[in-house]
Design an enzyme around this catalytic site. Structure first.
Site, PDB file in Angstrom:
ATOM      1  N   HIS A  44       0.853  -1.184   0.000  1.00 51.57           N
ATOM      2  CA  HIS A  44       0.000   0.000   0.000  1.00 51.57           C
ATOM      3  C   HIS A  44       0.886   1.230   0.000  1.00 51.57           C
ATOM      4  CE1 HIS A  44      -3.049   2.920   1.159  1.00 51.57           C
ATOM      5  NE2 HIS A  44      -3.901   2.043   0.678  1.00 51.57           N
TER       6      HIS A  44
ATOM      7  N   ASP B  40      -8.043  -5.121  -0.104  1.00 49.09           N
ATOM      8  CA  ASP B  40      -8.534  -5.835  -1.277  1.00 49.09           C
ATOM      9  C   ASP B  40      -8.163  -7.298  -1.285  1.00 49.09           C
ATOM     10  OD1 ASP B  40      -9.890  -3.776  -2.417  1.00 49.09           O
ATOM     11  OD2 ASP B  40      -8.101  -2.938  -3.345  1.00 49.09           O
TER      12      ASP B  40
HETATM   13  N1  ACO Z   1       4.335  -7.548  -5.037  1.00 51.62           N
HETATM   14  C1  ACO Z   1       5.693  -7.573  -5.136  1.00 51.62           C
HETATM   15  N2  ACO Z   1       6.489  -6.492  -4.914  1.00 51.62           N
HETATM   16  C2  ACO Z   1       5.884  -5.351  -4.581  1.00 51.62           C
HETATM   17  C3  ACO Z   1       4.488  -5.253  -4.453  1.00 51.62           C
HETATM   18  C4  ACO Z   1       3.710  -6.392  -4.697  1.00 51.62           C
HETATM   19  N3  ACO Z   1       2.383  -6.352  -4.577  1.00 51.62           N
HETATM   20  N4  ACO Z   1       4.165  -3.975  -4.111  1.00 51.62           N
HETATM   21  C5  ACO Z   1       5.313  -3.306  -4.024  1.00 51.62           C
HETATM   22  N5  ACO Z   1       6.360  -4.131  -4.305  1.00 51.62           N
HETATM   23  C6  ACO Z   1       7.786  -3.801  -4.243  1.00 51.62           C
HETATM   24  C7  ACO Z   1       8.215  -2.975  -5.444  1.00 51.62           C
HETATM   25  O1  ACO Z   1       8.650  -3.786  -6.498  1.00 51.62           O
HETATM   26  C8  ACO Z   1       9.307  -2.125  -4.847  1.00 51.62           C
HETATM   27  O2  ACO Z   1      10.433  -2.934  -4.704  1.00 51.62           O
HETATM   28  P1  ACO Z   1      11.927  -2.268  -4.843  1.00 51.62           P
HETATM   29  O3  ACO Z   1      12.023  -1.287  -3.717  1.00 51.62           O
HETATM   30  O4  ACO Z   1      12.851  -3.437  -4.747  1.00 51.62           O
HETATM   31  O5  ACO Z   1      11.960  -1.605  -6.206  1.00 51.62           O
HETATM   32  C9  ACO Z   1       8.804  -1.836  -3.439  1.00 51.62           C
HETATM   33  O6  ACO Z   1       7.963  -2.949  -3.106  1.00 51.62           O
HETATM   34  C10 ACO Z   1       8.011  -0.531  -3.310  1.00 51.62           C
HETATM   35  O7  ACO Z   1       6.960  -0.560  -4.256  1.00 51.62           O
HETATM   36  P2  ACO Z   1       6.362   0.728  -4.955  1.00 51.62           P
HETATM   37  O8  ACO Z   1       5.728   0.313  -6.259  1.00 51.62           O
HETATM   38  O9  ACO Z   1       7.386   1.826  -4.997  1.00 51.62           O
HETATM   39  O10 ACO Z   1       5.255   1.159  -3.931  1.00 51.62           O
HETATM   40  P3  ACO Z   1       4.058   2.137  -4.243  1.00 51.62           P
HETATM   41  O11 ACO Z   1       3.737   2.797  -2.963  1.00 51.62           O
HETATM   42  O12 ACO Z   1       4.366   2.995  -5.412  1.00 51.62           O
HETATM   43  O13 ACO Z   1       2.878   1.147  -4.701  1.00 51.62           O
HETATM   44  C11 ACO Z   1       0.993  -0.270  -4.650  1.00 51.62           C
HETATM   45  C12 ACO Z   1       1.827   0.777  -3.879  1.00 51.62           C
HETATM   46  C13 ACO Z   1       0.578   0.305  -6.025  1.00 51.62           C
HETATM   47  C14 ACO Z   1      -0.271  -0.558  -3.861  1.00 51.62           C
HETATM   48  C15 ACO Z   1       1.849  -1.545  -4.848  1.00 51.62           C
HETATM   49  O14 ACO Z   1       2.199  -2.088  -3.584  1.00 51.62           O
HETATM   50  C16 ACO Z   1       1.136  -2.618  -5.685  1.00 51.62           C
HETATM   51  O15 ACO Z   1       1.257  -2.585  -6.908  1.00 51.62           O
HETATM   52  N6  ACO Z   1       0.395  -3.557  -5.020  1.00 51.62           N
HETATM   53  C17 ACO Z   1      -0.365  -4.544  -5.744  1.00 51.62           C
HETATM   54  C18 ACO Z   1      -1.693  -3.946  -6.203  1.00 51.62           C
HETATM   55  C19 ACO Z   1      -2.681  -3.736  -5.059  1.00 51.62           C
HETATM   56  O16 ACO Z   1      -2.896  -4.611  -4.235  1.00 51.62           O
HETATM   57  N7  ACO Z   1      -3.316  -2.543  -5.069  1.00 51.62           N
HETATM   58  C20 ACO Z   1      -4.342  -2.189  -4.073  1.00 51.62           C
HETATM   59  C21 ACO Z   1      -3.892  -1.082  -3.207  1.00 51.62           C
HETATM   60  S1  ACO Z   1      -5.069  -0.786  -1.950  1.00 51.62           S
HETATM   61  C22 ACO Z   1      -6.269   0.103  -2.699  1.00 51.62           C
HETATM   62  O17 ACO Z   1      -6.139   0.744  -3.692  1.00 51.62           O
HETATM   63  C23 ACO Z   1      -7.562   0.051  -2.013  1.00 51.62           C
END
Ligand code: ACO
Length: 427
Positions: free
Chosen positions: A306, A363
């Site tokens: 998140h 979610d």
């Molecule tokens: N699976 C694997 N790796 C992940 C995931 C994931 N679900 N989420 C983040 N990471 C990793 C990234 O690859 C990154 O790794 P790094 O530092 O080695 O490059 C690190 O964790 C940080 O991730 P970011 O993308 O920079 O985090 P951001 O805050 O931009 O993204 C998000 C948040 C979009 C929710 C992301 O975690 C994601 O894509 N999750 C999956 C989709 C999801 O469940 N969305 C629902 C969110 S809740 C809502 O909207 C109600």
């Protein structure tokens, strides 16, 4: 603590005022920065940028804290109901009994959907995604309520808000009936907002249809937990579109589109599809975790991580209990759920996920409840939208009432520098 930040650039010093929010959060006001220094700030994805002051929702990602108008989400989910939460978000205070009854009555007056709108619903081709349908029909409400588009006073905004709160669950439920090829079920004003929504989704036409109270309760909780989440992607979209003084229906329709994406509300659909993919692949959770950790692979574990919560998602804790209750009540034993539990456990123990503070989000569990209730997968994000509607409206109203200027970010241009036009014959 200091009430200003001093920035030094190009031999000059600039004082930037620091503001403190009611939960002791701090912000630097950079609105004079460009005028004084020629600099803009760069923050793609707005990871560190506040776009407004707001009195609606507070969340602390480190502490896993979420407050609606100051009230902790745990208390709200335990003691309140969705009708009251809608009122709270819109009006700022918990209602008296009379105020609540008046509010619910105002919504009920608006549940009659225009026949032409039904024709539009019927015109969508088979296989249309319901998020596309509800976004289009919400935008179309502008045409059916032209007097509620350019609203300015508090009364006019309230009137537009209850119109949308009345129409939206009907549109949402009917998009599911259409997907399933079932006849449309009329709104029943003798029922609560949530019971009525539920019966429009599931009433099989039998006399005196009554939904299981355990299910209605779980549904109510789900809607409450989704009701607002401060300046997320869809709420910010609603504010941005609304900041041009586009009407409420167009602004919310844009928010619905923003919610649709799998990185936002669309994640609940994506979670279930991912769990099914794991199941079809033989159920090897470790293989998918390895894929998610592989930087060469674009795959991410849906329902994990998140932008703000970096400890736990308080909504996920509440919803996990609700999911267990629903499954026990319905006596459901679905192998998909075992995969979900295995995945959750493995990730909580995995160093990659621990180091990046990636926990199951709301979610991850909501889809499990929807599946148990036999809601089609593509409807999951629509359920989220019904819950989020009062939050979007509250954000839109606050944005208009506080006269927020039109949203218009800057950029750092990295394209070609000035050059002369080249005639076709010379290219
Ligand atoms: N699976 C694997 N790796 C992940 C995931 C994931 N679900 N989420 C983040 N990471 C990793 C990234 O690859 C990154 O790794 P790094 O530092 O080695 O490059 C690190 O964790 C940080 O991730 P970011 O993308 O920079 O985090 P951001 O805050 O931009 O993204 C998000 C948040 C979009 C929710 C992301 O975690 C994601 O894509 N999750 C999956 C989709 C999801 O469940 N969305 C629902 C969110 S809740 C809502 O909207 C109600």
């Amino acid at each position: 603590m200091s009430d200003k930040v001093v920035l030094s650039y190009d031999g000059k010093e600039l004082e930037l005022p620091v503001s403190t929010g009611s939960m002791d959060e701090k912000s630097i006001d950079i609105s004079k920065l460009r005028g004084a220094t020629g600099l803009i700030t760069m923050d793609p994805g707005y990871k560190n940028t506040g776009s407004c002051e707001s009195k609606i929702t507070f969340l602390d990602g480190e502490e896993g804290k979420l407050l609606y108008r100051g009230y902790p989400i745990e208390q709200i989910a335990d003691k309140s109901n969705f009708e009251e939460v809608m009122y709270l978000l819109l009006k700022g205070e918990l209602p008296t009994q009379t105020e609540l009854e008046g509010f619910v009555a105002d919504i009920r007056k608006n549940t009659e959907v225009a026949e032409e709108l039904v024709q539009m619903l019927n015109a969508f081709p088979e296989g249309s995604h319901p998020m596309g349908i509800i976004s289009a029909l919400t935008s179309a409400l502008s045409a059916f309520n032209p007097e509620k588009v350019n609203v300015a006073t508090e009364e006019e905004m309230y009137d537009a808000a209850v119109t949308l709160l009345g129409q939206f669950p009907v549109i949402a439920a009917w998009s599911q009936r259409k997907i399933k090829g079932l006849p449309l079920v009329k709104s029943d004003s003798s029922l609560s907002y949530v019971e009525n929504f539920y019966q429009m989704l599931f009433n099989d036409g039998s006399e005196g249809y009554k939904a299981d109270p355990v299910i209605v309760d779980a549904f109510d909780k789900l809607l409450i937990l989704h009701a607002d989440h401060e300046q997320n992607c869809s709420a910010s979209t609603v504010r941005l579109v609304g900041s041009s003084h586009a009407g409420i229906f167009a602004s919310i329709a844009a928010g619905i589109s923003a919610l649709w994406g799998p990185l936002h509300g669309g994640a609940n659909q994506a979670v279930l599809e991912m769990l099914e993919a794991i199941q079809n692949d033989g159920g090897d959770v470790a293989k998918f975790i390895a894929k998610a950790k592989d930087k060469e692979d674009p795959f991410r574990l849906m329902g994990f991580g998140h932008r703000v919560y970096k400890n736990f998602d308080p909504r996920a804790r509440i919803i996990k209990v609700a999911a267990d209750n629903v499954l026990t009540t319905l006596g459901i034993n679905d192998p998909i759920l075992d995969i979900a539990k295995g995945l959750e456990q493995a990730c909580l123990e995995d160093d990659y996920f621990k180091a990046r503070k990636l926990y199951p989000n709301v979610d991850f569990y909501s889809g499990i409840i929807y599946k148990a209730l036999e809601i089609p997968t593509e409807m999951f994000t629509v359920m989220f939208a019904v819950g989020r509607l009062p939050g979007w409206i509250a954000q839109w109203m606050e944005m208009r009432q506080t006269n927020q200027p039109i949203g218009r970010p800057r950029q750092l241009y990295t394209g070609a520098a000035t050059r002369d036009y080249v005639e076709m014959s010379a290219r």
